[in-house]
Motif scaffolding. Structure first.
Motif, PDB file in Angstrom:
ATOM      1  N   ARG A 148      33.430  65.547  90.001  1.00 46.51           N
ATOM      2  CA  ARG A 148      32.907  64.827  91.170  1.00 46.51           C
ATOM      3  C   ARG A 148      31.407  65.054  91.404  1.00 46.51           C
ATOM      4  N   PRO A 149      30.891  66.269  91.291  1.00 45.81           N
ATOM      5  CA  PRO A 149      29.447  66.458  91.533  1.00 45.81           C
ATOM      6  C   PRO A 149      28.562  65.808  90.471  1.00 45.81           C
ATOM      7  N   LEU A 150      29.139  65.386  89.356  1.00 46.59           N
ATOM      8  CA  LEU A 150      28.344  64.787  88.282  1.00 46.59           C
ATOM      9  C   LEU A 150      28.089  63.306  88.495  1.00 46.59           C
ATOM     10  N   VAL A 151      28.812  62.672  89.415  1.00 46.59           N
ATOM     11  CA  VAL A 151      28.727  61.226  89.595  1.00 46.59           C
ATOM     12  C   VAL A 151      27.352  60.848  90.143  1.00 46.59           C
ATOM     13  N   PRO A 152      26.614  59.992  89.448  1.00 44.25           N
ATOM     14  CA  PRO A 152      25.277  59.617  89.936  1.00 44.25           C
ATOM     15  C   PRO A 152      25.343  58.861  91.257  1.00 44.25           C
ATOM     16  N   ALA A 153      24.306  58.975  92.026  1.00 45.81           N
ATOM     17  CA  ALA A 153      24.223  58.246  93.294  1.00 45.81           C
ATOM     18  C   ALA A 153      24.361  56.748  93.026  1.00 45.81           C
ATOM     19  N   GLY A 154      25.123  56.097  93.882  1.00 53.20           N
ATOM     20  CA  GLY A 154      25.307  54.657  93.760  1.00 53.20           C
ATOM     21  C   GLY A 154      26.524  54.244  92.960  1.00 53.20           C
ATOM     22  N   LEU A 155      27.171  55.207  92.310  1.00 54.07           N
ATOM     23  CA  LEU A 155      28.382  54.907  91.553  1.00 54.07           C
ATOM     24  C   LEU A 155      29.585  55.569  92.205  1.00 54.07           C
ATOM     25  N   THR A 156      30.734  54.909  92.104  1.00 55.59           N
ATOM     26  CA  THR A 156      31.989  55.573  92.464  1.00 55.59           C
ATOM     27  C   THR A 156      32.431  56.416  91.274  1.00 55.59           C
ATOM     28  N   MET A 157      33.398  57.306  91.505  1.00 54.93           N
ATOM     29  CA  MET A 157      33.895  58.086  90.378  1.00 54.93           C
ATOM     30  C   MET A 157      34.537  57.184  89.328  1.00 54.93           C
ATOM     31  N   ALA A 158      35.230  56.136  89.770  1.00 52.07           N
ATOM     32  CA  ALA A 158      35.842  55.211  88.811  1.00 52.07           C
ATOM     33  C   ALA A 158      34.773  54.540  87.949  1.00 52.07           C
ATOM     34  N   GLN A 159      33.705  54.102  88.566  1.00 52.04           N
ATOM     35  CA  GLN A 159      32.619  53.475  87.799  1.00 52.04           C
ATOM     36  C   GLN A 159      31.972  54.465  86.838  1.00 52.04           C
ATOM     37  N   PHE A 160      31.847  55.711  87.273  1.00 54.11           N
ATOM     38  CA  PHE A 160      31.333  56.776  86.410  1.00 54.11           C
ATOM     39  C   PHE A 160      32.203  56.927  85.171  1.00 54.11           C
ATOM     40  N   ALA A 161      33.525  56.936  85.357  1.00 48.33           N
ATOM     41  CA  ALA A 161      34.443  57.076  84.227  1.00 48.33           C
ATOM     42  C   ALA A 161      34.361  55.871  83.290  1.00 48.33           C
ATOM     43  N   LEU A 162      34.261  54.680  83.851  1.00 53.57           N
ATOM     44  CA  LEU A 162      34.152  53.477  83.027  1.00 53.57           C
ATOM     45  C   LEU A 162      32.837  53.474  82.249  1.00 53.57           C
ATOM     46  N   ARG A 163      31.749  53.883  82.910  1.00 49.02           N
ATOM     47  CA  ARG A 163      30.457  53.924  82.225  1.00 49.02           C
ATOM     48  C   ARG A 163      30.483  54.948  81.097  1.00 49.02           C
ATOM     49  N   TRP A 164      31.166  56.073  81.325  1.00 48.88           N
ATOM     50  CA  TRP A 164      31.299  57.087  80.268  1.00 48.88           C
ATOM     51  C   TRP A 164      31.935  56.456  79.025  1.00 48.88           C
ATOM     52  N   ILE A 165      32.945  55.653  79.209  1.00 48.60           N
ATOM     53  CA  ILE A 165      33.615  55.003  78.078  1.00 48.60           C
ATOM     54  C   ILE A 165      32.678  54.015  77.395  1.00 48.60           C
ATOM     55  N   LEU A 166      31.988  53.198  78.179  1.00 52.29           N
ATOM     56  CA  LEU A 166      31.098  52.190  77.599  1.00 52.29           C
ATOM     57  C   LEU A 166      29.938  52.806  76.837  1.00 52.29           C
ATOM     58  N   ASP A 167      29.596  54.042  77.155  1.00 56.21           N
ATOM     59  CA  ASP A 167      28.515  54.724  76.444  1.00 56.21           C
ATOM     60  C   ASP A 167      28.924  55.165  75.035  1.00 56.21           C
ATOM     61  N   GLN A 168      30.218  55.158  74.724  1.00 56.37           N
ATOM     62  CA  GLN A 168      30.672  55.679  73.443  1.00 56.37           C
ATOM     63  C   GLN A 168      30.464  54.651  72.328  1.00 56.37           C
ATOM     64  N   PRO A 169      29.731  54.988  71.277  1.00 58.19           N
ATOM     65  CA  PRO A 169      29.512  54.045  70.176  1.00 58.19           C
ATOM     66  C   PRO A 169      30.838  53.618  69.550  1.00 58.19           C
ATOM     67  N   GLY A 170      31.003  52.330  69.381  1.00 59.38           N
ATOM     68  CA  GLY A 170      32.225  51.806  68.780  1.00 59.38           C
ATOM     69  C   GLY A 170      33.163  51.160  69.759  1.00 59.38           C
ATOM     70  N   VAL A 171      33.009  51.427  71.053  1.00 65.61           N
ATOM     71  CA  VAL A 171      33.866  50.784  72.058  1.00 65.61           C
ATOM     72  C   VAL A 171      33.422  49.334  72.249  1.00 65.61           C
ATOM     73  N   THR A 172      34.395  48.426  72.250  1.00 65.33           N
ATOM     74  CA  THR A 172      34.094  47.023  72.503  1.00 65.33           C
ATOM     75  C   THR A 172      34.255  46.681  73.971  1.00 65.33           C
ATOM     76  N   VAL A 173      35.430  46.995  74.526  1.00 64.70           N
ATOM     77  CA  VAL A 173      35.748  46.591  75.888  1.00 64.70           C
ATOM     78  C   VAL A 173      36.697  47.612  76.499  1.00 64.70           C
ATOM     79  N   VAL A 174      36.517  47.874  77.773  1.00 64.44           N
ATOM     80  CA  VAL A 174      37.395  48.764  78.524  1.00 64.44           C
ATOM     81  C   VAL A 174      38.212  47.902  79.481  1.00 64.44           C
ATOM     82  N   ILE A 175      39.510  48.238  79.663  1.00 60.20           N
ATOM     83  CA  ILE A 175      40.383  47.346  80.429  1.00 60.20           C
ATOM     84  C   ILE A 175      41.029  48.049  81.633  1.00 60.20           C
ATOM     85  N   PRO A 176      40.247  48.351  82.666  1.00 55.85           N
ATOM     86  CA  PRO A 176      40.851  48.893  83.876  1.00 55.85           C
ATOM     87  C   PRO A 176      41.730  47.852  84.557  1.00 55.85           C
TER      88      PRO A 176
END
Length: 325
Positions: free
Chosen positions: A253-281
């Protein structure tokens, strides 16, 4: 929204998609009106990839997604087949494939289907040349445009990637399930296979909204499948026991940047990974769909934040899940 090519389909899709399990069943009740509103909100936010399955609500999800697609023919719809029968190798047969495909095409009102994925089949299926020959024939016959697989384990993903006709692999990937980063994502990128990241919020744990006192409805898999009673336990809370998951969330929780929810933080973490095409929440309503889509516009997290997420994984989660899937 940023777009990426979905592997061997050659089609471009927005990096945040829509997982339609929730609007089918197994997540307590979602009204049809809320489901339709969530889909429309996603489309308005730039979402172009929608993932469903024939067993989600016994066809309910496919039917709702099919009606939505009539108004949005430009979107890519992926479905799955294979879970309507006992999970034994023999049931992954030509006769069953054709029957399941007929039903999905009718509910989605599409021919060909954009992408059909085998729905976490028995491990032995990945080595069966005849299964993939049938899928190739279905493409040749105009029933489906492309096929892929949804897998439980990294070894299954690697076996699928080696198949020349497999366009995409769907796999659980989130800050609590990091093993695919080691071999699966690099292999997929090298082979030109798309990666669809599912269970991105660990069944909602990574939304940061749950506590030890949260109660889930009897018809919610987060109640009835915590020990794998109905299907693979890795699909529920990403296979992490609930108490440990809550502890890890508080570390993140303390790692989440200002302006993002924790869910958005988790989704952004996935999108940052090389090779990922699409994330499906998934999304139960329009507000959730809009919030999920907004993660695509967030800035990459940076090396320091990724290192901190990895440390939480190594300290708390790795011993529980890394060896299992």
């Amino acid at each position: 929204m940023e777009a990426r090519v979905l592997g061997r389909t050659g089609r471009s899709v927005g990096v945040v998609g829509f997982g339609a399990w929730q609007i089918g069943a197994d997540w307590s009740e979602v009204s049809e009106a809320d489901a339709e509103a969530a889909l429309e909100a996603a489309a308005a936010a730039g979402v172009t990839f929608y993932d469903t399955a024939d067993v989600y609500g016994d066809g309910r999800s496919e039917r709702i997604v099919g009606a939505f697609r009539k108004a949005h023919p430009e979107v890519v719809v992926a479905t799955k087949m294979g879970r309507r029968a006992e999970q034994v190798h023999a049931n992954y047969s030509e006769a069953n494939f054709l029957a399941w495909n007929d039903d999905s095409r009718a509910r989605l009102d599409m021919t060909p289907l954009d992408l059909v994925q085998l729905h976490c089949p028995p491990t032995s299926v990945y080595g069966d040349d005849e299964v993939f020959a049938v899928l190739d024939a279905m493409v040749a016959d105009g029933r489906i445009a492309h096929y892929g697989v949804s897998v439980e384990t990294c070894d299954e993903a690697l076996a699928a990637i080696a198949r020349p006709g497999v366009a995409s692999v769907q796999i659980i990937l989130n800050p609590f399930r990091q093993k695919p980063l080691e071999r699966v994502l690099p292999a997929a990128a090298e082979a030109g296979v798309g990666i669809i990241a599912r269970v991105p919020l660990a069944s909602g744990l990574l939304s940061g909204r749950y506590t030890a006192g949260t109660e889930f409805a009897p018809d919610d898999h987060r109640n009835y499948n915590r020990r794998g009673e109905a299907f693979d336990v890795g699909e529920t809370f990403a296979g992490v026991d609930y108490a440990t998951g809550l502890e890890a969330v508080e570390r993140l929780r303390p790692l989440v940047p200002a302006g993002l929810t924790m869910a958005q933080f988790a989704l952004r973490w996935i999108l940052d990974q090389p090779g990922v095409t699409v994330v499906i929440p998934g999304a139960r309503n329009a507000a959730q769909a809009e919030a999920n889509a907004a993660a695509a516009a967030a800035a990459p997290l940076g090396e320091d934040l990724h290192a901190e997420v990895r440390k939480v994984y190594d300290d708390l989660i790795r011993p529980l899940v890394h060896h299992r899937w």
